[in-house]
Design an enzyme around this catalytic site. Structure first.
Site, mmCIF file in Angstrom:
data_model
loop_
_atom_site.group_PDB
_atom_site.id
_atom_site.type_symbol
_atom_site.label_atom_id
_atom_site.label_comp_id
_atom_site.label_asym_id
_atom_site.label_seq_id
_atom_site.Cartn_x
_atom_site.Cartn_y
_atom_site.Cartn_z
ATOM 1 C CE LYS A 53 -53.954 -60.203 2.076
ATOM 2 N NZ LYS A 53 -53.358 -60.965 0.989
ATOM 3 C CD GLN A 97 -54.317 -62.052 -2.349
ATOM 4 O OE1 GLN A 97 -54.017 -61.166 -1.561
ATOM 5 N NE2 GLN A 97 -54.651 -63.268 -1.953
ATOM 6 C CG ASP A 120 -47.817 -62.511 1.607
ATOM 7 O OD1 ASP A 120 -48.608 -62.393 2.565
ATOM 8 O OD2 ASP A 120 -48.161 -62.373 0.422
#
Length: 295
Positions: A53, A97, A120
């Site tokens: 990322k 995460q 997300d």
């Protein structure tokens, strides 16, 4: 007959090039899109995803910072870190995460991220917006699968999509996304899972079959009708003494066998994975543009 390989790397590169042009335009106007990432603990797979990322952000000219916290970080310490990043001013997108260590409640953490920064697409507000067909942050893997299908010439409209797996991250949001009454969707969607009876009978009715179960080679050739488009979301490590790392990555589909009957198939790695990161970049750009509109 051997299936056409749907090249996720190449399609992700197209998306990234489009995002890069828009990032350059925003930077010219004095706005640098920013993504903050929090990594808790030392899970090697999570660390690898986070590196990917950050690398993507750097390639696009976005600002990216990773806050790496030890595995023993408390829930309240993590919540404080989220608050600090939300108020820092430079970040437009924020993600934690997953998975998190067992002593931290993922639900509480996801809900602590403001919906406007939830790139997300996991916050309940954004899930609700997706369900009601509103503009929102779509979870990155489902959004990436939709892009893969459309850019490969396999529009889901009018087709029967069978999704094997009902996770909150892939299966359920993908079903909602593809069933919507809008361009690039309008599919008839069936969700299968571990309690589905006669799984092979259902999967053989699919025009598009999506495997998102997290179990190696679960979808076998006899479960796939000739001419089906197969999207393999799985990323599983299997031991392989011949590999320098001691393992190799395989999907949820028996690739060698299924590629003999399918019309098209995504490989693992190099299929859905690159698309997930490309759509995260697209969501971060969207957050930056929204912040500009809000000023």
């Amino acid at each position: 007959m051997s299936a056409r390989i749907i090249d996720g790397k190449a399609i992700a590169a197209q998306v990234m090039a489009e995002v890069a042009r828009e990032v350059a335009d925003l930077r010219a106007r004095g706005v640098v899109p920013g993504l903050a990432v929090i990594l808790v603990g030392d899970d090697p797979a999570s660390a690898s995803y986070v590196r990917g990322k950050r690398k993507a952000c750097e390639e696009l000219g976005m600002r990216s910072e990773t806050v790496h916290l030890p595995a023993h970080t408390t829930q309240s310490q993590l919540l404080n870190t989220i608050e600090e990043l939300c108020t820092a001013g430079w970040a437009h997108g924020l993600l934690v995460q997953l998975p998190l260590p067992g002593h931290i409640d993922e639900k509480v953490i996801i809900e602590a991220i403001p919906p406007s920064m939830d790139v997300d697409g996991f916050h309940p507000v954004n899930r609700g917006r997706l369900t009601s067909g509103e503009d929102t942050f779509v979870p990155c893997t489902p959004a990436g699968i939709q892009e893969l299908l459309l850019r490969s010439g396999y529009d889901p409209e009018g087709r029967h999509v069978v999704i094997v797996g009902r996770s909150q991250i892939v299966g359920l949001p993908l079903a909602i996304l593809l069933a919507q009454k809008r361009a690039g969707a309008n599919a008839t969607v069936t969700i299968c899972h571990s309690r589905t009876r006669n799984l092979a009978e259902v999967t053989k009715t699919a025009d598009i079959l999506v495997a998102a179960i997290g179990s190696p080679a679960t979808i076998r050739a006899e479960m796939v009708r000739a001419g089906t488009v197969v999207i393999d979301v799985g990323v599983n490590r299997v031991e392989d003494p011949s590999s320098p790392k001691g393992y190799r990555l395989v999907g949820d589909v028996d690739f060698a066998a299924v590629s003999q009957v399918a019309a098209a198939i995504t490989p693992v790695p190099g299929g859905v994975g690159p698309m997930t990161i490309a759509m995260l970049m697209k969501n971060t750009l969207k957050a930056a543009k929204a912040s500009l509109a809000g000023h």
